[in-house]
Motif scaffolding. Structure first.
Motif, PDB file in Angstrom:
ATOM      1  N   HIS A 162      -4.002   6.558  -8.218  1.00 42.83           N
ATOM      2  CA  HIS A 162      -3.161   6.563  -7.013  1.00 42.83           C
ATOM      3  C   HIS A 162      -2.653   7.982  -6.784  1.00 42.83           C
ATOM      4  N   LEU A 163      -3.277   8.649  -5.828  1.00 41.87           N
ATOM      5  CA  LEU A 163      -2.912  10.014  -5.505  1.00 41.87           C
ATOM      6  C   LEU A 163      -1.526  10.020  -4.850  1.00 41.87           C
ATOM      7  N   PRO A 164      -0.609  10.882  -5.315  1.00 47.13           N
ATOM      8  CA  PRO A 164       0.728  10.922  -4.706  1.00 47.13           C
ATOM      9  C   PRO A 164       0.651  11.201  -3.207  1.00 47.13           C
ATOM     10  N   LYS A 165       1.557  10.619  -2.475  1.00 45.00           N
ATOM     11  CA  LYS A 165       1.587  10.767  -1.017  1.00 45.00           C
ATOM     12  C   LYS A 165       1.683  12.234  -0.611  1.00 45.00           C
ATOM     13  N   ARG A 166       2.481  13.027  -1.338  1.00 45.08           N
ATOM     14  CA  ARG A 166       2.629  14.443  -0.976  1.00 45.08           C
ATOM     15  C   ARG A 166       1.300  15.186  -1.138  1.00 45.08           C
ATOM     16  N   ALA A 167       0.486  14.786  -2.115  1.00 48.85           N
ATOM     17  CA  ALA A 167      -0.828  15.411  -2.285  1.00 48.85           C
ATOM     18  C   ALA A 167      -1.740  15.022  -1.122  1.00 48.85           C
ATOM     19  N   GLN A 168      -1.679  13.771  -0.699  1.00 43.49           N
ATOM     20  CA  GLN A 168      -2.480  13.317   0.438  1.00 43.49           C
ATOM     21  C   GLN A 168      -2.084  14.062   1.715  1.00 43.49           C
ATOM     22  N   VAL A 169      -0.773  14.206   1.929  1.00 39.60           N
ATOM     23  CA  VAL A 169      -0.281  14.903   3.117  1.00 39.60           C
ATOM     24  C   VAL A 169      -0.731  16.360   3.094  1.00 39.60           C
TER      25      VAL A 169
END
Length: 127
Positions: free
Chosen positions: A104-111
């Motif tokens: 589960h890639l952190p949301k901040r990394a996705q953004v």
């Protein structure tokens, strides 16, 4: 293009001692076929494997270089370098974004990845 034989190219090689390719460009002159990557062998007395040495050698007048435009903007704006043959650009360089392998890639990394993709896409995609 014919004038290139009268110029020196500062050769960038990933590994010193490697064989330089020459002046690289994408030929899209034939509208009926896919663009083709081509190379013109050029003379040059200098081979480097470092971006700072590459740029510095060009600024010192030792030859022409093929470098991504964003890194050259300040020199062009200041009149220290002049872009030549803008319609004979090399093929785009590959760009990689490396991140930790996680389920589960952190949301901040996705953004961040989405933002970076949108930022560089205009420079990477053929016009």
């Amino acid at each position: 293009m014919a004038d290139l034989e009268h110029h020196h190219l500062i050769h960038y090689v990933p590994i010193l001692g490697g064989k330089p390719l020459g002046f690289e460009y994408v030929d899209s002159s034939n509208e009926k076929s896919e663009p083709v990557e081509k190379t013109i062998a050029m003379q040059g007395a200098l081979k480097v494997n470092n971006v700072d040495a590459y740029t510095g050698a060009c600024l010192a007048g030792l030859g022409i270089i093929q470098s991504p435009e964003p890194g050259m903007r300040e020199y062009i704006a200041a009149g220290r370098l002049v872009e030549i043959l803008p319609h004979y650009s090399p093929a785009p360089m590959p760009v990689s974004l490396i991140y930790a392998n996680r389920r589960h890639l952190p949301k901040r990394a996705q953004v961040f990845m989405t933002w970076l993709t949108e930022l560089v896409k205009p420079r990477l995609m053929p016009q």
